[in-house]
Design an enzyme around this catalytic site. Structure first.
Site, mmCIF file in Angstrom:
data_model
loop_
_atom_site.group_PDB
_atom_site.id
_atom_site.type_symbol
_atom_site.label_atom_id
_atom_site.label_comp_id
_atom_site.label_asym_id
_atom_site.label_seq_id
_atom_site.Cartn_x
_atom_site.Cartn_y
_atom_site.Cartn_z
ATOM 1 N N ASP A 1 -5.709 15.314 -5.733
ATOM 2 C CA ASP A 1 -4.663 14.631 -4.961
ATOM 3 C C ASP A 1 -3.720 13.770 -5.792
ATOM 4 O O ASP A 1 -2.943 13.012 -5.227
ATOM 5 C CB ASP A 1 -5.289 13.780 -3.848
ATOM 6 C CG ASP A 1 -6.244 12.718 -4.385
ATOM 7 O OD1 ASP A 1 -6.570 12.744 -5.587
ATOM 8 O OD2 ASP A 1 -6.662 11.858 -3.590
ATOM 9 N N GLU A 2 -3.744 13.882 -7.105
ATOM 10 C CA GLU A 2 -2.783 13.098 -7.883
ATOM 11 C C GLU A 2 -2.493 13.764 -9.222
ATOM 12 O O GLU A 2 -3.316 14.505 -9.768
ATOM 13 C CB GLU A 2 -3.263 11.658 -8.092
ATOM 14 C CG GLU A 2 -4.560 11.519 -8.842
ATOM 15 C CD GLU A 2 -4.932 10.067 -9.109
ATOM 16 O OE1 GLU A 2 -4.039 9.269 -9.463
ATOM 17 O OE2 GLU A 2 -6.132 9.746 -8.981
ATOM 18 N N ASP B 1 0.772 10.550 -5.831
ATOM 19 C CA ASP B 1 -0.563 10.317 -5.276
ATOM 20 C C ASP B 1 -0.504 10.606 -3.778
ATOM 21 O O ASP B 1 0.204 9.926 -3.033
ATOM 22 C CB ASP B 1 -0.973 8.864 -5.529
ATOM 23 C CG ASP B 1 -2.450 8.610 -5.277
ATOM 24 O OD1 ASP B 1 -3.165 9.573 -4.937
ATOM 25 O OD2 ASP B 1 -2.889 7.455 -5.420
#
Length: 354
Positions: A105-106, A11
């Site tokens: 983003d993860e 993350d």
């Protein structure tokens, strides 16, 4: 007997805001919000300096400025975020083919096969984070565990720029110590319902029988029963495509006034739009759900010929749909907005990327 899976959840730390601070040194150490500070703007992402004041993504810009008058708004640059995301995805591909993106983003990585020959999954996560920092100038946090549920929980444990591992011999006991509000799949409405039922921690959840959970949570009962014991058998699926994204809320009191109901719908549309911006996933179909005081419910949907690519258009469609059931004599206890039928934002942008 199949080997214990080794799952990493990566993350990125305040991804959009961190990219802006990286590219503009004058923003470093200052409270930054990615979004627009206009009256009807919404925060897409907030730096850690802004989060100290309680500024969060999906928060109306007006509310964010009330909490942090010094907040600096920076317009989003999704082309840059996508480019950085591709860099990070290329790093992941050096370690495994089993990569399940969740958003820009993860992502989950299954590193059971240990392509790089590193001693442990912990070392693999450290190596990945070091490469992300070296190649992009950005920090990432990681959770390492034997299943996806625990890996995602673990990545939040040492944020920012840290990592945490939950081993098979500690998983079930660790879950018992956590508030259920932290659990993936337990949103604010469900957490409030659980609290009313005396369930505030993983231990409280584990103590409830499957029959009790079925009575109160229906088809979600098996999931809650399993995660309370640290169990999650879902594989990391690189081909998984999300089919819809939605948000709903239960009001503190049943509503009958058109203006109040429309305001509630717009709030849920804003939550959905924040997700669309973050993931760069845009759908053609908007659905509004209404649940009345007697628990009967209706849905209204509309599909556009092109993807909904602006907050204003999502507002327009959501209002048109809710107005199709207004005025109402029956009180409305819940409204929700969902977007589906996803299409890439442009031909060069697969959805979701990472």
């Amino acid at each position: 007997m199949s080997p214990v899976r080794k799952i990493i959840h990566i993350d990125m730390d305040a991804f959009f805001a961190s990219v802006e601070q990286r590219d503009d040194p004058s923003l470093r150490g200052k409270p930054v919000a990615v979004g627009h500070g206009a009256a009807r703007g919404v925060v897409a992402a907030a730096s850690y300096e802004a989060r100290v004041f309680g500024v969060r993504s999906a928060m109306p810009s007006v509310s964010a400025l009330r909490r942090c008058p010094e907040l600096i708004f920076v317009p989003p640059r999704f082309d840059v975020y996508r480019a950085v995301s591709k860099q990070i995805h290329a790093i992941f591909a050096d370690y495994t083919d089993l990569i399940q993106p969740l958003s820009l983003d993860e992502a989950y990585l299954d590193v059971t096969a240990n392509r790089r020959g590193l001693p442990t999954a912990w070392d693999t996560a450290k190596d990945i984070r070091a490469r992300i920092l070296a190649e992009t100038g950005l920090t990432a946090s990681a959770g390492v565990s034997y299943n996806k549920f625990l890996a995602k929980l673990a990545s939040d444990q040492r944020k920012p720029n840290g990592q945490f591992a939950v081993t098979p011999d500690m998983g079930a006991a660790w879950v018992e110590t956590l508030p259920v509000a932290r659990f993936h799949g337990v949103g604010p409405v469900t957490a409030a319902k659980m609290k009313r039922l005396g369930i505030e921690s993983g231990r409280d959840l584990r103590e409830k029988s499957l029959a009790f959970l079925r009575q109160h949570f229906g088809s979600s009962a098996e999931w809650y029963h399993a995660i309370a014991r640290g169990e999650d058998n879902r594989p990391v699926d690189p081909d998984r495509v999300r089919k819809s994204a939605g948000s709903e809320t239960t009001f503190n009191r049943d509503l009958t006034e058109n203006a109040d109901i429309e305001t509630g719908v717009l709030g849920q549309a804003d939550d959905v739009w924040a997700w669309c911006e973050k993931t760069q996933a845009f759908g053609r179909t908007v659905t509004v759900k209404v649940k009345y005081q007697d628990f009967t419910q209706v849905t209204r949907s509309r599909s556009d010929s092109a993807p909904v690519t602006s907050r204003e258009r999502l507002h327009e469609l959501s209002l048109a749909l809710i107005r199709s059931v207004l005025p109402t004599r029956k009180g409305i206890r819940l409204v929700g907005v969902t977007i589906s039928n996803f299409t890439a934002a442009d031909p060069d942008t697969p959805l979701p990327l990472f």
